[in-house]
Design an enzyme around this catalytic site. Structure first.
Site, PDB file in Angstrom:
ATOM      1  N   SER A  37       0.802  -1.226   0.000  1.00 30.27           N
ATOM      2  CA  SER A  37       0.000   0.000   0.000  1.00 30.27           C
ATOM      3  C   SER A  37       0.831   1.270   0.000  1.00 30.27           C
ATOM      4  CB  SER A  37      -0.941   0.017   1.215  1.00 30.27           C
ATOM      5  OG  SER A  37      -0.203  -0.062   2.425  1.00 30.27           O
ATOM      6  N   ASP A 327      -2.627   8.644   7.612  1.00 34.14           N
ATOM      7  CA  ASP A 327      -3.608   7.756   8.246  1.00 34.14           C
ATOM      8  C   ASP A 327      -2.875   6.868   9.237  1.00 34.14           C
ATOM      9  OD1 ASP A 327      -2.443   5.646   6.834  1.00 34.14           O
ATOM     10  OD2 ASP A 327      -4.117   5.358   5.466  1.00 34.14           O
ATOM     11  N   HIS A 330       0.166   5.150   7.019  1.00 37.51           N
ATOM     12  CA  HIS A 330       0.849   5.662   5.842  1.00 37.51           C
ATOM     13  C   HIS A 330       1.313   7.106   6.010  1.00 37.51           C
ATOM     14  CE1 HIS A 330      -1.908   2.443   4.454  1.00 37.51           C
ATOM     15  NE2 HIS A 330      -0.823   2.068   3.801  1.00 37.51           N
TER      16      HIS A 330
END
Length: 368
Positions: A37, A327, A330
């Site tokens: 991600s 977040d 990340h």
């Protein structure tokens, strides 16, 4: 962030002064991205999985202010590297827009939730695991050969930059996911790290077999310091020691393995980015980088905004530029830019055996 000075210097190095965007695509070095991600540009948008970033407020600081599938408020690491290359951002491999001349830019094969191991991220079900990402890379090369011919396709791949970012999920979404996980019962932590490194080595060798000759490999960040782990494991706000130990074991062994591969191949095919050290720098001294906090996520809920997903119902900070984390897991766009600046220009404290600018500026006669 890749500012105009950085972009201009790269354009001078590589002669990428183009008149139009079309010629830029044709002349810029191709770029291929593999991993999780941290570098997914939206492949998971096309998959039935919970590991997606296709809803607001993701993408809030993009020009459209709409989510793109990146786990960021704006740009991620591949975007900043594309800026430095003077190229368009790579499209997700699953995007229907990746066709024709867009193939010349490269492709992003990354998928949120995956790890080195196939059993990592099983809770996300339908994600593109590493073996499948490499299969897609071979498929891409066939499509490219149909466009430009086999020999030219091989040259494009050989001269391309490859980024691979994977490994963190093998700890947070596997070994430490639940108490007494299957992998933690199978391995003690030092043995698990050695196993991961041996499996990662196979992936990198497969990339080499597929033609990759300039491969940037990022290590894990300080896993125990992200807001999600602070919220779950550290009421005091101190980095979770077991995850920090995992990163401290993993990253030096990754560099050692990469150096061994370079010796085996007789050239500096792989360079390692010590993203743990870089991220540690702005976690331990956020003010030096213009951040007001490195513990609290901009978007989230609960302690440190570290619980659950970032959604329209989450707490959302008004100024993303002063948060190191976007977040619970990340980095923010601005933090991603700082990381890439280190990758481009960092000393051997951060990059081994050289930084990315040095690797890409090598004379063409030294290319493999």
């Amino acid at each position: 962030m890749a500012n105009s000075v950085v972009l201009a210097s790269w354009m001078m190095v590589f002669g990428l002064v183009m008149a139009t965007s079309t010629t830029q695509v044709e002349a810029a070095r191709a770029f291929f991205v593999f991993g999780d991600s941290l570098v997914d540009n939206g492949n998971n948008n096309y998959l039935a999985t919970t590991a997606r970033a296709d809803s607001p407020p993701y993408g809030i600081d993009t020009p459209s202010r709409r989510p793109t599938g990146r786990f960021s408020n704006g740009k991620n690491i591949p975007d900043f590297i594309s800026d430095a290359l003077g190229s368009e951002p790579t499209l997700p491999y699953l995007s229907p827009e990746l066709r024709g001349n867009r193939l010349l830019v490269g492709a992003n094969f990354a998928s949120a939730g995956i790890g080195i191991l196939n059993d990592t991220g099983i809770q996300f079900i339908n994600i593109i695991r590493m073996y499948r990402q490499l299969q897609y890379f071979a498929e891409y090369q066939s499509r490219l050969a149909d466009l430009v011919g086999y020999d030219q396709a091989q040259r494009i791949v050989k001269d391309a930059l490859v980024l691979i970012t994977v490994g963190g999920n093998d700890f947070v979404n596997n070994y430490f996911l639940v108490p007494f996980s299957a992998r933690s019962r199978q391995f003690n932590l030092p043995d698990y790290v050695r196993y991961l490194i041996s499996e990662y080595r196979k992936l990198l060798m497969r990339l080499y077999d597929l033609g990759a000759r300039k491969v940037l490999v990022t290590g894990t960040g300080p896993l125990g310091c992200v807001p999600a782990e602070l919220a779950m494991r550290s009421p005091s706000g101190q980095c979770a020691p077991e995850l920090q130990q995992a990163a401290s074991l993993y990253n030096p062994q990754l560099v050692e393995m990469i150096n061994g591969l370079n010796s085996q191949y007789g050239a500096n095919i792989f360079i390692a980015a010590n993203t743990q050290q870089q991220t540690n720098d702005f976690i331990s001294n956020p003010g030096a980088y213009g951040f007001t906090t490195s513990k609290v996520a901009c978007c989230g809920q609960g302690p440190y905004n570290g619980l659950g997903l970032c959604t329209v119902l989450s707490n959302l900070c008004p100024n993303r530029d002063v948060y190191a984390f976007w977040d619970p897991f990340h980095p923010s766009e601005r933090a991603n830019g700082i990381i890439v600046d280190m990758i481009l220009k960092g000393s051997t404290d951060y990059m081994s055996p050289m930084n990315l600018s040095t690797l890409l500026a090598l004379d063409s006669n030294t290319r493999i």
